[in-house]
Design a protein around this motif. Structure first.
Motif, PDB file in Angstrom:
ATOM      1  N   ASN A 141      34.365 -35.137 108.657  1.00  0.00           N
ATOM      2  CA  ASN A 141      33.836 -35.360 107.312  1.00  0.00           C
ATOM      3  C   ASN A 141      34.718 -34.564 106.357  1.00  0.00           C
ATOM      4  O   ASN A 141      34.301 -33.568 105.777  1.00  0.00           O
ATOM      5  N   THR A 142      35.953 -35.029 106.214  1.00  0.00           N
ATOM      6  CA  THR A 142      36.979 -34.262 105.514  1.00  0.00           C
ATOM      7  C   THR A 142      37.231 -34.744 104.095  1.00  0.00           C
ATOM      8  O   THR A 142      38.008 -34.132 103.366  1.00  0.00           O
ATOM      9  N   THR A 143      36.591 -35.835 103.696  1.00  0.00           N
ATOM     10  CA  THR A 143      36.748 -36.349 102.339  1.00  0.00           C
ATOM     11  C   THR A 143      35.459 -37.032 101.914  1.00  0.00           C
ATOM     12  O   THR A 143      34.719 -37.565 102.749  1.00  0.00           O
ATOM     13  N   SER A 144      35.172 -36.999 100.616  1.00  0.00           N
ATOM     14  CA  SER A 144      33.963 -37.641 100.087  1.00  0.00           C
ATOM     15  C   SER A 144      34.271 -38.612  98.959  1.00  0.00           C
ATOM     16  O   SER A 144      33.449 -39.463  98.631  1.00  0.00           O
ATOM     17  N   VAL A 145      35.437 -38.490  98.352  1.00  0.00           N
ATOM     18  CA  VAL A 145      35.718 -39.222  97.123  1.00  0.00           C
ATOM     19  C   VAL A 145      35.720 -40.731  97.331  1.00  0.00           C
ATOM     20  O   VAL A 145      35.451 -41.494  96.390  1.00  0.00           O
ATOM     21  N   ASN A 146      36.004 -41.196  98.554  1.00  0.00           N
ATOM     22  CA  ASN A 146      35.997 -42.632  98.821  1.00  0.00           C
ATOM     23  C   ASN A 146      34.661 -43.121  99.364  1.00  0.00           C
ATOM     24  O   ASN A 146      34.538 -44.268  99.790  1.00  0.00           O
ATOM     25  N   ALA A 164      39.545 -34.721  93.057  1.00  0.00           N
ATOM     26  CA  ALA A 164      38.948 -35.405  94.205  1.00  0.00           C
ATOM     27  C   ALA A 164      38.499 -34.405  95.259  1.00  0.00           C
ATOM     28  O   ALA A 164      39.223 -33.458  95.593  1.00  0.00           O
ATOM     29  N   ASP A 165      37.275 -34.593  95.752  1.00  0.00           N
ATOM     30  CA  ASP A 165      36.698 -33.795  96.838  1.00  0.00           C
ATOM     31  C   ASP A 165      36.401 -32.348  96.451  1.00  0.00           C
ATOM     32  O   ASP A 165      36.125 -31.519  97.319  1.00  0.00           O
ATOM     33  N   THR A 172      35.215 -27.128  98.377  1.00  0.00           N
ATOM     34  CA  THR A 172      35.573 -28.406  98.975  1.00  0.00           C
ATOM     35  C   THR A 172      34.922 -28.512 100.352  1.00  0.00           C
ATOM     36  O   THR A 172      34.066 -27.703 100.713  1.00  0.00           O
ATOM     37  N   ASP A 197      34.020 -39.685 108.424  1.00  0.00           N
ATOM     38  CA  ASP A 197      35.314 -40.308 108.151  1.00  0.00           C
ATOM     39  C   ASP A 197      35.494 -41.620 108.906  1.00  0.00           C
ATOM     40  O   ASP A 197      36.275 -42.478 108.491  1.00  0.00           O
TER      41      ASP A 197
END
Length: 446
Positions: A141-146, A164-165, A172, A197
């Motif tokens: 779960n390394t990014t949320s912006v998408n 972003a993120d 972050t 992810d």
């Protein structure tokens, strides 16, 4: 030659009120769903990956489902006498509810908090709160912006342009925790979502938290950062329609009842008018708190929830009827939300301070163990310390996930440290040699 702009079915905020009325009048026109699911501003804004889940009454239970089948516990050797330090981590909220789509309104943003305590093991263990680094990350779960459009609407909602993120506090999905001066370390406002992810829905992401000195790992543990956007407003608001229409229906009904003009304007932060201690907003004079407004206005309108077979109305929103918010030892013993918090009228009491006037462990357990100490005066469980400054939640587990929990993710830390679920009760987790004196469970115990 006069060129006219072609008509588009894609709704804008200005046309959404008209479209919503058409939906209400022609309630069976599900062909509009595909149009609503597209970007309503006719731009390239990111939209949430997950569509609103279809309600499945047959799946309803007192507690919801807990996503236990797909979980695999991380492997980590248990402590030995040669380990010099131990780290204990917890989340300060049973389940962080958040919006998935922010174009119409925001009840809560992505905002999760982690706390940790580092203890130097020995005959006389000591809490370490300086000269080290405490870090965290959330694998898969390394990014949320998408996964949500929060970052597109943060300027309207909170007046900030966030990279972003990056969350509202600057943290972050991986980073360093700060010493709080209260014997622990924390990272607040972590912008985690319930989408991994790989696209899987996971309401209980398991964070890795570790302490290091001069680049060497001293101790490592795991803690759940619970989050979900299931909030089932569509049980009553525009049932069967996609999320943007549900949010628009909420704003339209607010406009009709309170003579406001919310629908069609900028995205609405509910806490900008209704005070919310969770977000630190003072609200507007004469306007009820967000908690009082939500609970009191819906308390007498829960019949559709009961008609679906739900016996716990709290799970219409906290976080939804499919997922466990309360998943602790109390639930396993048949003690549910209302047992401690009261019913919706109680929670909606206008004189109650949300997030402050909460039930305490001592209100029940004092009668069972009158010699024990419980919360510190004026503090909640998640803030209290005892036994040489150790946080209550460090040993007992996060609020609403007090061990042994019914969800395996919440039991990982205890199993790693002492070989079984439940409160950290094995003295040798921190003490190299088992103390000969009795543990009294007092705030001032060493």
């Amino acid at each position: 030659m006069n060129h006219q702009k072609p008509f588009s079915l894609l709704p804008t905020r200005q046309s959404l009120k008209v479209l919503l009325i058409l939906v209400v009048v022609a309630g069976g026109l599900y062909g509009l769903t595909s149009a609503f699911a597209q970007d309503r501003r006719q731009t390239t804004r990111r939209k949430p990956q997950q569509q609103e889940a279809q309600l499945q009454p047959s799946a309803l239970t007192q507690q919801g489902t807990s996503q236990r089948r797909s979980f695999q516990s991380p492997r980590r050797p248990q402590l030995s006498k040669v380990d010099s330090h131990v780290i204990l981590a917890f989340n300060d909220l049973g389940m962080h509810c958040m919006n998935e789509d922010f174009e119409q309104l925001c009840i809560l943003p992505p905002f999760n908090n982690l706390h940790a305590q580092v203890i130097r093991r020995g005959r006389e263990p000591r809490i370490v709160d300086r000269n080290i680094q405490v870090k965290y990350r959330i694998p898969n779960n390394t990014t949320s912006v998408n996964k949500t459009n929060f970052w597109d609407f943060a300027p309207e909602l909170f007046g900030v342009h966030l990279p972003a993120d990056v969350g509202l506090t600057g943290n972050t999905l991986a980073g360093s925790m700060l010493a709080t001066g209260n014997n622990d370390w924390s990272a607040t406002g972590i912008p985690v979502t319930p989408i991994a992810d790989n696209g899987a829905l996971n309401a209980y992401p398991l964070a890795e938290v570790w302490a290091e000195s001069q680049g060497q790992v001293m101790a490592l543990t795991h803690a759940v950062v619970p989050v979900l956007w299931e909030i089932s407003c569509n049980i009553c608001h525009a049932p069967g329609m996609p999320g943007p229409v549900v949010d628009a229906d909420i704003l339209m009904k607010h406009d009709l009842k309170h003579n406001t003009q919310l629908l069609g304007g900028d995205s609405v932060l509910c806490a900008s008018c209704h005070a919310d201690p969770a977000l630190g907003t003072a609200g507007q004079p004469g306007v009820s708190t967000l908690s009082a407004a939500m609970h009191s206005s819906h308390a007498s309108r829960m019949q559709p929830v009961f008609d679906m077979g739900m016996t716990n109305e709290c799970y219409a929103c906290h976080p939804g009827f499919k997922t466990n918010c309360q998943r602790d030892v109390h639930y396993a013993k048949g003690i549910y939300c209302n047992s401690c918090h009261g019913d919706m009228h109680d929670v909606g009491n206008p004189f109650r301070i949300p997030w402050v006037d909460e039930p305490t462990c001592g209100s029940c357990h004092k009668a069972m163990n009158s010699e024990f100490h419980y919360e510190e005066p004026g503090k909640l469980f998640k803030e209290s310390r005892g036994h040489g400054g150790v946080m209550c939640a460090s040993c007992h587990g996060s609020p609403h996930a007090v061990g042994p929990a019914v969800t395996p993710q919440d039991n990982v830390q205890a199993i790693e440290l002492q070989g079984h679920a439940g409160p950290i009760s094995d003295c040798t987790v921190c003490h190299i040699n088992r103390p000969g004196s009795k543990f009294e469970h007092h705030n001032f115990d060493d």
